[in-house]
Design an enzyme around this catalytic site. Structure first.
Site, mmCIF file in Angstrom:
data_model
loop_
_atom_site.group_PDB
_atom_site.id
_atom_site.type_symbol
_atom_site.label_atom_id
_atom_site.label_comp_id
_atom_site.label_asym_id
_atom_site.label_seq_id
_atom_site.Cartn_x
_atom_site.Cartn_y
_atom_site.Cartn_z
ATOM 1 N N HIS A 115 -2.994 9.548 2.200
ATOM 2 C CA HIS A 115 -2.289 8.476 3.040
ATOM 3 C C HIS A 115 -0.745 8.538 3.069
ATOM 4 C CE1 HIS A 115 -6.048 6.167 4.291
ATOM 5 N NE2 HIS A 115 -6.256 7.280 3.667
ATOM 6 N N SER A 170 -10.861 0.706 0.287
ATOM 7 C CA SER A 170 -12.076 0.322 0.483
ATOM 8 C C SER A 170 -12.351 -1.107 -0.492
ATOM 9 C CB SER A 170 -13.373 1.493 0.210
ATOM 10 O OG SER A 170 -13.098 2.541 0.859
#
Length: 393
Positions: A190, A59
């Site tokens: 991830h 982010s």
């Protein structure tokens, strides 16, 4: 009867990562330092980019990427300019655009690839359009041959949100390296994990230096002596607390950098394992009449497996979710679904191009299940059988 037990994410750490953590702890130096620098160099080399800048999350990587373009005169991106985005992505693809007063134009996705509809991009471009924030969704590349031609023809900036697609390729080139900036996430779920973490790749040294300054308060301390952003003085005392950009503190930890160097070595085998599962999933689930699955573009790194219940199925998504949950199969909406349906949109300056019928459809009918670096074919078989039973009712 035994349950399937398929979590959304698992770790790929072993003693190598633990030794890396121990080494940092023994050094008594914990903030961003030599381990982060080493990881950045190795990351850039692995993906074939000139520069890599590590931050504390994917982010933050998106935030700094947008900010760096605002502060870099050569790219002519300014508050009020229009940026085209897919209607389906994670929230922090969009938030930096709102935070830098850019006008967001939402475009529908392709129903089968789940990425932004490239035909719709061409139609959506206006005189105010300056950039496309391209998202490689759930491991799947966009067709960059087509997108880059559109960008060249219309003088558009391409930024890549590659946070879900580390290790994916298009025409044998890694995703995250097609745009002027490409972002990556190394959050736990991830492809590789540094606990929390993000990375930005770029071939533009000016952008790299802006990113480096923005990452740590907007100060000059971490800039190289020779750069086009700011001429550093000879007084190191003054330059230690000299601020030139309205920056942030999104620095990663030294432990995260040390872990990253170990995880990066495992990435080829991690992606290979995910691709083996992905190939099996595509072959098996394409046989089902009641669901769509994601069409692979290039070489997907298969973050997860989207399953979209068709219009004419005799069951709905809630039915499928219920059966998966009974069997301890973690499932989630496809990223954030149609993002314009979220209440936070009231804070945005935005337009919607055309309709978002495909984004709406996956918002109401789609889900995804996890993929892993180890063999899950037997679990996929069991999930396939669940859908077969639902089809037969």
């Amino acid at each position: 009867m035994d349950t399937i037990d398929l979590p959304l994410a698992t770790d790929s750490w072993d003693e190598e990562e633990l030794k890396a953590i121990e080494k940092v702890v023994d050094s008594h130096y914990f903030t961003m330092g030599k381990e982060v620098e080493k990881y950045e160099r190795e990351f850039a080399d692995f993906f074939g980019a000139e520069f890599a800048v590590m931050v504390n999350s994917g982010s933050s990587a998106n935030l700094l990427s947008v900010a760096s373009l605002i502060f870099c005169d050569k790219y002519d991106l300014n508050p009020g300019d229009e940026v085209i985005v897919p209607a389906v992505s994670w929230a922090t693809t969009f938030y930096p655009l709102q935070q830098y007063d850019l006008k967001i134009k939402f475009v529908d996705i392709n129903k089968h690839t789940l990425n932004i509809d490239i035909k719709e991009i061409e139609n959506a471009i206006s005189a105010k359009t300056k950039a496309v924030f391209a998202v490689n969704l759930l491991g799947n590349s966009i067709n960059y041959k087509r997108l880059l031609k559109i960008a060249d023809d219309n003088n558009l900036i391409i930024i890549e949100d590659n946070c879900e697609s580390m290790g994916a390729k298009f025409n044998n080139k890694y995703t995250g390296t097609f745009g002027v900036l490409g972002t990556f996430s190394t959050f736990f779920s991830h492809h590789i994990s540094t606990m929390e973490g993000g990375m930005i790749l770029t071939d533009d040294e000016d952008l790299k230096n802006i990113l480096v300054s923005l990452r740590a308060h907007g100060w000059t301390r971490d800039l190289p002596e020779s750069n086009n952003l700011y001429k550093k003085g000879s007084n190191s005392f003054y330059e230690s607390f000299n601020f030139i950009l309205p920056g942030y503190n999104v620095r990663p930890l030294e432990i995260e950098g040390a872990i990253g160097t170990k995880q990066l070595k495992k990435l080829p085998s991690i992606v290979n394992g995910r691709r083996e599962n992905g190939t099996y999933f595509l072959e098996l689930f394409s046989d089902l009449d009641s669901v769509y699955i994601q069409k692979e573009i290039g070489e997907s790194s298969f973050f997860g497996f989207p399953i979209i219940v068709k219009e004419n199925a005799n069951f709905n998504r809630d039915d499928l979710v219920s059966e998966l949950q009974k069997n301890n199969v973690d499932c989630r909406p496809i990223v954030a679904g149609n993002f314009t349906k979220n209440e936070v949109i009231k804070y945005f300056k935005y337009t919607i191009f055309g309709d978002l019928k495909n984004a709406d459809f996956i918002h109401n009918n789609g889900l995804f299940i996890g993929n892993h670096h180890f063999d899950i074919k037997s679990k996929l078989n069991s999930i396939y059988k669940i859908i077969r039973v639902l089809e037969s009712k």
